[in-house]
Motif scaffolding. Structure first.
Motif, PDB file in Angstrom:
ATOM      1  N   ILE A 140      10.371  -8.651  -2.289  1.00 21.18           N
ATOM      2  CA  ILE A 140      11.224  -9.801  -2.076  1.00 21.18           C
ATOM      3  C   ILE A 140      12.156  -9.866  -1.187  1.00 21.18           C
ATOM      4  N   PHE A 141      13.250  -9.029  -1.472  1.00 19.06           N
ATOM      5  CA  PHE A 141      14.408  -9.150  -0.910  1.00 19.06           C
ATOM      6  C   PHE A 141      14.469  -8.657   0.464  1.00 19.06           C
TER       7      PHE A 141
ATOM      8  N   VAL B   2       0.731  -1.184   0.065  1.00 23.16           N
ATOM      9  CA  VAL B   2      -0.247  -0.202   0.004  1.00 23.16           C
ATOM     10  C   VAL B   2       0.763   1.391  -0.048  1.00 23.16           C
ATOM     11  N   LEU B   3       2.189   1.133   0.311  1.00 21.84           N
ATOM     12  CA  LEU B   3       3.128   2.359   0.339  1.00 21.84           C
ATOM     13  C   LEU B   3       3.280   2.382  -1.186  1.00 21.84           C
ATOM     14  N   GLY B   4       3.403   1.314  -2.001  1.00 20.65           N
ATOM     15  CA  GLY B   4       3.761   1.447  -3.249  1.00 20.65           C
ATOM     16  C   GLY B   4       5.302   0.893  -3.173  1.00 20.65           C
ATOM     17  N   GLU B   5       5.701   0.106  -2.353  1.00 21.84           N
ATOM     18  CA  GLU B   5       7.036  -0.573  -2.492  1.00 21.84           C
ATOM     19  C   GLU B   5       7.277  -1.232  -3.726  1.00 21.84           C
ATOM     20  N   THR B   6       8.601  -1.426  -4.146  1.00 28.77           N
ATOM     21  CA  THR B   6       8.782  -2.072  -5.460  1.00 28.77           C
ATOM     22  C   THR B   6       8.826  -3.471  -5.177  1.00 28.77           C
ATOM     23  N   ARG B   7       8.556  -4.277  -6.334  1.00 28.96           N
ATOM     24  CA  ARG B   7       8.551  -5.755  -5.981  1.00 28.96           C
ATOM     25  C   ARG B   7       9.588  -6.334  -5.788  1.00 28.96           C
TER      26      ARG B   7
ATOM     27  N   PRO C  27      14.043 -12.165   4.337  1.00 31.65           N
ATOM     28  CA  PRO C  27      14.754 -12.157   5.633  1.00 31.65           C
ATOM     29  C   PRO C  27      13.994 -13.127   6.437  1.00 31.65           C
ATOM     30  N   HIS C  28      12.699 -13.302   6.344  1.00 31.77           N
ATOM     31  CA  HIS C  28      11.994 -14.285   7.114  1.00 31.77           C
ATOM     32  C   HIS C  28      11.977 -15.604   6.967  1.00 31.77           C
ATOM     33  N   LEU C  29      12.735 -15.797   5.742  1.00 35.73           N
ATOM     34  CA  LEU C  29      12.809 -17.267   5.343  1.00 35.73           C
ATOM     35  C   LEU C  29      14.217 -17.878   5.518  1.00 35.73           C
ATOM     36  N   THR C  30      15.284 -16.896   6.196  1.00 28.77           N
ATOM     37  CA  THR C  30      16.518 -17.541   6.403  1.00 28.77           C
ATOM     38  C   THR C  30      16.650 -18.751   7.328  1.00 28.77           C
ATOM     39  N   GLY C  31      15.915 -18.499   8.174  1.00 29.04           N
ATOM     40  CA  GLY C  31      15.730 -20.117   9.055  1.00 29.04           C
ATOM     41  C   GLY C  31      15.401 -21.170   8.312  1.00 29.04           C
ATOM     42  N   ILE C  32      14.476 -20.986   7.714  1.00 29.04           N
ATOM     43  CA  ILE C  32      14.125 -22.282   6.703  1.00 29.04           C
ATOM     44  C   ILE C  32      14.996 -22.727   5.560  1.00 29.04           C
ATOM     45  N   ILE C  33      15.670 -21.543   4.950  1.00 23.84           N
ATOM     46  CA  ILE C  33      16.595 -21.615   3.852  1.00 23.84           C
ATOM     47  C   ILE C  33      17.662 -22.359   4.557  1.00 23.84           C
ATOM     48  N   SER C  34      18.368 -21.936   5.665  1.00 22.91           N
ATOM     49  CA  SER C  34      19.532 -22.659   6.163  1.00 22.91           C
ATOM     50  C   SER C  34      19.188 -24.001   6.541  1.00 22.91           C
ATOM     51  N   ALA C  35      17.962 -24.413   6.939  1.00 21.82           N
ATOM     52  CA  ALA C  35      17.690 -25.842   7.391  1.00 21.82           C
ATOM     53  C   ALA C  35      17.576 -26.435   6.020  1.00 21.82           C
TER      54      ALA C  35
END
Lengths: 316, 328, 339
Positions: A186-187, A177-182, A192-200
């Motif tokens: 993602i990045f 809603v702030l118009g953040e870029t795609r 960053p919320h997926l780092t735990g999963i990715i490292s596992a």
């Protein structure tokens, strides 16, 4: 921030230390074997064929008089190299396919999901065998590539579902809603919320890669270099099990088990972090408190009983 | 009927205990509706779970007593009871209704089976037909069609689930029903319906109610007596009407004024400034002093005691310090 | 200034006969349609707050999200300054969001737990404004925080959401929305997740913003008393249909639709004692996957007539800007059919 909390767990530290040791061995092992031990893995000691551990050969020798310790150390390099390379490939593919599909949704997601499911249903091990059969001069890179290419779909599916739910979380919607870029969404907001999963996922893929390499070697598909897999394969070839040369196949087997254990320990730690119910410290505190209270209560009732008894004596 | 004194509950954490209930005294009389109001972190839910001895680690009762009086029996102490004794007491004497029905019910069990389980556990030897009849009777009591006993919890609407939970609490004719925000998860119309039903049931069956909520205006309508909690302590306790018309404690007044009125003429309301206290690091003296508009000199150092004044209890230096000392 | 006197030029954002149906595929071809919002009309005027009141499932949040262009409309039109807004898939462009902002219900959920206050404000500012160097940006961030009373700003700017209290988080969410200098603020139950003692603070903040910045605001709530405190006009929704609206005092003190009456009667009011009388079944809202025809309230309405079951009434003006959709106030259609 969470890394520091992760490191506070004894299990995670133990797992990381084991992995670090193997990494060091993989990096410097061959040099160490040649220059410090002075016993190259391929060198043949004709005076000591199939020797049990002891003397000049701390872990014994193979049927051909090659030093087992040297072979295990040198073998670590190709095993770990195959594991790490295949894991990097698998993880990158999983992120690309999973996160992209989950984030974009719609037609793209449907297509990627179909693609993922296709790979999941393929009999990967058999396919690897067939493909490897056609490749001339299999190198460890080829083995790693083949393993990696079949290792990603599970991770991709998991990452997709996680991304899908993150994408519809309020904070991600708020940034939209702030118009953040795609790409920033993602990045900066989601990945960053997926780092735990990715490292596992990476750790799991690495272990799977090392195991798959050993399995393939066992079936005769391997590079010419020594790895734990080829060691076990050689020992089987020479009937080491039947002849009772346990020192030949046990060390590489134990190394495989140890790496598996190490990653399991780290994954436990990650789990504990993300699932507060498992946190043990507070439970320990409560148990201690309960014990103290019970003791106090016991003392009180004892004292009361004594007083009671004393009173009765007085009356009597 | 229930006599709580000096009840103190700590949450054990790695960084030392956090006291979320601090020396609470509270009495519940027969056939009475006692309201407990407070914000999140005020210790009201902790008090409820400690009261019913349902608290889970890391919460532990570190001091105080809860006496339960029943006619013809010696009063019993709840804090030192064993699990077995507690089990006998719960449902039969004290029943609990929680905020979210979904969390309290077994999602894979039909409603009727959950009633049957409770009834059998607390009325050993009860006949099958009797269980069925009792279930139907209980559901009708709260206005849920009896054939709903065959439904699973997720097939019911939120309001029906919450009402079924109340029916379940009444299964063994308890003398006290403890309710922790039982209407927070439902809409206003359903809330009204549940509350009027509760009142008429209480009228008919004569149980006492301990009702916990953050919504003071609702409590004023419902309860006979209200205790206001702040930072783990009761700061004021009085008859509902007095709490609403003439609150003594500045926090009570702030809380009352925090709810805009529906019909009364209205100007700008101010509410309570500042943030709720951090229980890990509570303010010295009166815990409300950093937000209090009528702070006195001693408020940041001396903790006011909960003292009886004019038929109520209040913990505030404004009312317990003699007038001449204030003016000095 | 009452809304009847204000001219059409004041309208910034409006929904014109907006309908939204969600298609949900249940697998095996068992698709269901959720009739979330039906023919809703709403106008947001500069310097005015419209309260949208209803129970959960009434479609009020969906309407707000439609205004924020979360999903495409099924029918109807949304106009910004009289210009129809068209979004292809989901979400509008940055241009739209520089004028229309949304505040979420749950301030904790609306903030990325891994990002600091600084990040939230910096992104909002950088996306919509240009700055000459860090200093100016920093200055603007601190100003924003002061504007919403998120103080001490200099200390809090590097805090993370979990270090803030609930009220502080919602202030940050509001500050982030204000960072783009919007003309319209859509507030979706901004106080319902907050502690009682700080709710009023947030309401007062919103009131101040309306007056000082001439914002057009939509205030969504289930708490009709807070609507009375904050809003100029109010609209009541039931099961996706708008049933009544008008100046806030007129609607609340003199409700005309039976549902509005029920809602007001049911709201906690310390001035009137609760009695055990009338504990009858008040019914529950219908399932929106299969809503009843006609007026969706007719199943619970004590005055339901035959026509209520088949046809939703047109809007009847009751004077002074007060209106309702109810057959009790509408002109019945002639029994003769056109031929």
């Amino acid at each position: 921030m969470s890394m520091r909390r992760l490191l506070r767990s004894g299990r995670v530290r133990a797992g990381l230390i084991i992995l670090a040791v193997f990494l060091v061995v993989a990096l410097f092992g061959p040099w160490f074997v040649d220059h410090v031990l002075g016993m190259p893995a391929e060198a043949i000691d004709y005076d000591a064929l199939h020797q049990p551990p002891g003397g000049r050969h701390p872990l014994g020798t193979t049927n051909n008089g090659q030093d087992v310790l040297s072979q295990v150390i040198v073998g670590a390099r190709s095993s770990v190299a195959v594991g790490v390379t295949s894991a990097v490939l698998a993880t990158v593919l999983a992120i690309l396919v999973g996160v992209t599909g989950g984030f974009l949704g719609g037609r793209t997601d449907q297509l990627l999901t179909m693609f993922t499911n296709l790979f999941i249903t393929m009999p990967s091990f058999a396919l690897i065998l067939i493909v490897a059969g056609y490749v001339q001069g299999v190198t460890w890179m080829v083995v790693a590539f083949l393993i990696g290419i079949f290792e990603w779909p599970g991770g991709a599916r998991y990452l997709r579902s996680q991304t899908l739910s993150l994408r519809t979380r309020d904070f991600a919607l708020a940034m939209r809603v702030l118009g953040e870029t795609r790409s920033r969404l993602i990045f900066s907001e989601i990945l960053p919320h997926l780092t735990g999963i990715i490292s596992a996922l990476f750790l799991r893929a690495m272990v799977a890669g090392i195991m798959a390499e050993a399995g393939l070697a066992f079936l005769g598909i391997s590079a010419d270099t020594i790895s734990w897999g080829t060691m076990i394969e050689d020992s089987r070839n020479q009937s080491a099990i039947r002849l009772g040369y346990w020192w030949w196949y046990l060390p590489p087997g134990l190394c495989l088990a140890l790496i598996g254990t190490a990653t399991a320990l780290i994954n436990f730690g990650i789990d504990e972090l993300s699932n507060p119910r498992l946190q043990g410290k507070e439970r320990k505190l409560v148990r201690k408190f309960d014990k103290a209270r019970r003791r106090a209560h016991l003392k009180k009732t004892e004292a009361a009983a004594q007083k009671d008894a004393a009173g009765r004596v007085m009356v009597g | 009927m229930l006599e709580v004194s000096g009840l103190t509950v700590d949450y054990l954490t790695a960084n030392g205990p956090v006291r979320s209930c601090n020396g609470v005294d509270l009495t519940v009389h027969e056939r009475e509706i006692v309201g407990i109001a407070g914000e999140s972190g005020s210790g009201k839910s902790t008090l409820i779970t400690a009261l019913t001895r349902l608290q889970r680690p890391p919460a532990v009762t570190t001091a105080g007593s809860i006496l339960y009086h029943s006619p013809g029996h010696e009063p019993v102490e709840l804090t030192t009871m064993t699990d077995g004794e507690l089990r006998r007491l719960r449902w039969n004497e004290i029943a609990i209704v929680m905020q979210s029905a979904m969390d309290c019910m077994n999602p894979v069990m039909r409603l009727g089976d959950q009633f049957a389980d409770t009834l059998r556990a607390h009325r050993p030897g009860i006949r099958r037909q009797a269980v069925k009849e009792r279930t139907a009777e209980l559901l009708q009591l709260v206005g849920v069609p009896a054939d709903r006993a065959r439904s699973y919890p997720h097939q019911l609407s939120g309001g029906m689930r919450q009402r079924s939970l109340i029916a379940l609490a009444l299964a063994c004719d308890p003398r006290v029903v403890v309710m922790d925000e039982p209407t927070t998860a439902v809409d206003v119309v359903m809330q009204r319906q549940i509350l009027t039903q509760l009142l008429s049931l209480q009228d008919r069956l004569g149980f006492a109610v301990v009702f916990v909520t953050h919504d003071l205006s609702l409590l004023v309508q419902l309860a006979d007596r209200i205790a206001i909690m702040y930072a783990g302590r009761i700061v004021e306790e009085a008859v509902s009407d007095q709490i609403y018309r003439n609150p003594f404690h500045p926090y009570t007044r702030g809380l009352r004024d925090a709810f805009p009125s529906l019909h009364a003429p209205m100007g700008e309301l101010s509410g309570i400034s500042g943030n709720p206290p951090d229980l890990r690091n509570p303010p010295s003296g009166c815990p409300f002093h950093p937000r209090c508009p009528q702070r006195l000199e001693q408020c940041d150092s001396v903790l006011p005691e909960l003292l009886p004044i004019d038929g109520r209890r209040v913990a505030c230096h404004l009312h317990t310090t003699p007038q001449e000392e204030i003016s000095r | 200034m009452s809304p009847t006197q204000s001219s059409a030029a004041d309208v910034v954002l409006e929904a014109d006969h907006v309908t939204k149906h969600f298609e949900i595929s249940g697998g095996l071809g068992r698709d269901t349609t959720i009739h979330a919002v039906e023919d809703a009309t709403l106008q947001l005027r500069r310097g005015q707050i419209v309260a949208l009141v209803g129970e959960s499932g009434s479609g009020k949040t969906t309407l707000a999200r439609l205004l924020a262009q979360f999903y495409p409309l099924t029918s109807g039109q949304i106009r910004l300054d009289g210009e129809p807004v068209r979004t292809k898939h989901e979400f509008a462009d940055r241009e739209y969001y520089s004028r229309v902002q949304l505040i979420f219900q749950d301030p904790f959920g609306a903030l990325n737990p891994q990002k600091s206050v600084r990040h939230a404000l910096e992104r909002a500012l950088k996306l919509h404004h240009t700055f000459n160097g860090r200093e100016e940006l920093e200055q603007r961030m601190l100003e924003l925080m002061e504007r919403v009373n998120l103080t001490p700003a200099a200390d809090l700017i590097d805090a993370y959401p979990h270090q803030l209290s609930g009220g502080q988080r919602q202030r940050l969410v509001i500050a982030r929305a204000l960072a783009v200098d919007p003309e319209v603020l859509l507030a979706d139950e901004p106080i319902s997740m907050l502690d009682v003692s700080i709710r009023l603070d947030i309401l007062n903040l919103l009131r101040r913003l309306r007056d000082e910045e001439d914002l057009a605001m939509l205030y969504i709530t289930h708490d009709i008393a807070s609507a009375r405190y904050l809003a100029n006009t109010v609209q009541v929704m039931y099961a996706g249909q708008t049933v009544e609206g008008g100046p806030v005092e007129s609607v609340i003190q003199d409700p005309q639709h039976p549902y509005t009456k029920l809602l007001i009667d049911a709201s906690p009011d310390p001035e009137s004692a609760l009695s055990a009388e009338g504990s009858g079944d008040l019914g529950e809202p219908p399932n929106l996957a299969d809503p009843p025809a006609g007026c969706r309230f007719h199943l619970r309405c004590p005055f339901a007539m035959d026509i209520c079951k088949t046809e939703f009434p047109k809007r009847s003006e009751l004077g002074n800007g007060h209106w309702t959709h109810c057959w009790l106030h509408a002109e019945r259609p002639q029994p003769t059919t056109e031929s």
